[in-house]
Design a protein around this motif. Sequence first.
Motif, mmCIF file in Angstrom:
data_model
loop_
_atom_site.group_PDB
_atom_site.id
_atom_site.type_symbol
_atom_site.label_atom_id
_atom_site.label_comp_id
_atom_site.label_asym_id
_atom_site.label_seq_id
_atom_site.Cartn_x
_atom_site.Cartn_y
_atom_site.Cartn_z
ATOM 1 N N ARG A 154 0.829 -1.207 0.000
ATOM 2 C CA ARG A 154 0.000 0.000 0.000
ATOM 3 C C ARG A 154 0.865 1.259 0.000
ATOM 4 N N ALA A 212 -0.377 2.163 -3.701
ATOM 5 C CA ALA A 212 -1.774 2.539 -3.472
ATOM 6 C C ALA A 212 -2.357 3.326 -4.641
ATOM 7 N N LYS A 248 -5.354 -1.537 -1.688
ATOM 8 C CA LYS A 248 -5.987 -0.819 -0.579
ATOM 9 C C LYS A 248 -7.106 -1.642 0.054
#
Length: 262
Positions: free
Chosen positions: A137, A141, A151
């Motif tokens: 992430r 992301a 996510k």
Amino acid sequence: MLSAKSLFQEILDNDESFALFCSIAASGESQGGWENARIAALVPEAERDLAPKISRHGADEDKHGRIFSALMKKRGLDPVPVPPETDYTMLLEKNGIGLAHEQLNRDERLTVQDIVTYLSHSRVTEQRASEQMDLLRKHFADHPDIGRAVKQISNDEDNHLAYCHEELLRFAYAGHGRVIQRTLRECALAEIRIYRDVSLAVMAHMGRVLGWSKAKSAVLAAGIHAVYAYERMGGWRRMVSLTTPERRNALGGPATPEPEFA
């Protein structure tokens, strides 16, 4: 410069390595989904209120498996066979971590001790999953192809970890504290060894696919061994602590739907 981001970017950019990565991930998630579904069906009567949360956990894992499959489909890729030495979930089960599949295949009610074992195993493995997804992430992301998936899965793994903390604390307050700590320690020490072995196996397969030099492969292997040394020296303790989570009743509702991948 060799970094976690550059390494995964290299895997992401190659169809063969990406298919292998997603196939390994999808297989592990699907196995986790099956295990949780069976545990939910066999929960002892005294813990029936826990069954919906276990079912939610399993539904999330199944969803993650579908997400990884969808990521492959989006790129026109087919799943590939998962090399046994890279199958983290099955290797944990074969090493006696968690509840055996043979037991889960029987239509016999589990005991409260079985549920404590399941939650302790999950506490350790969800720590690993949460950390791995947090790393992805951090770097991906906003990636146009995998960002939403990263996510979603990362958020779910954080929920799973919070749920394990909360439920294990409940059992500890009910008098199972010593058993929980012993089980957590056993699970953590086994998990870090299996994670090392699986990491080495995955990197070896990726190296062959991507044509890494012997020097690059050696550096990556040394890094994996260094992580294991750190964890064996005391890093494993982060996997066995129990604290009241910020996310309370994290699995108290229905599973969130997976993103669409057109």
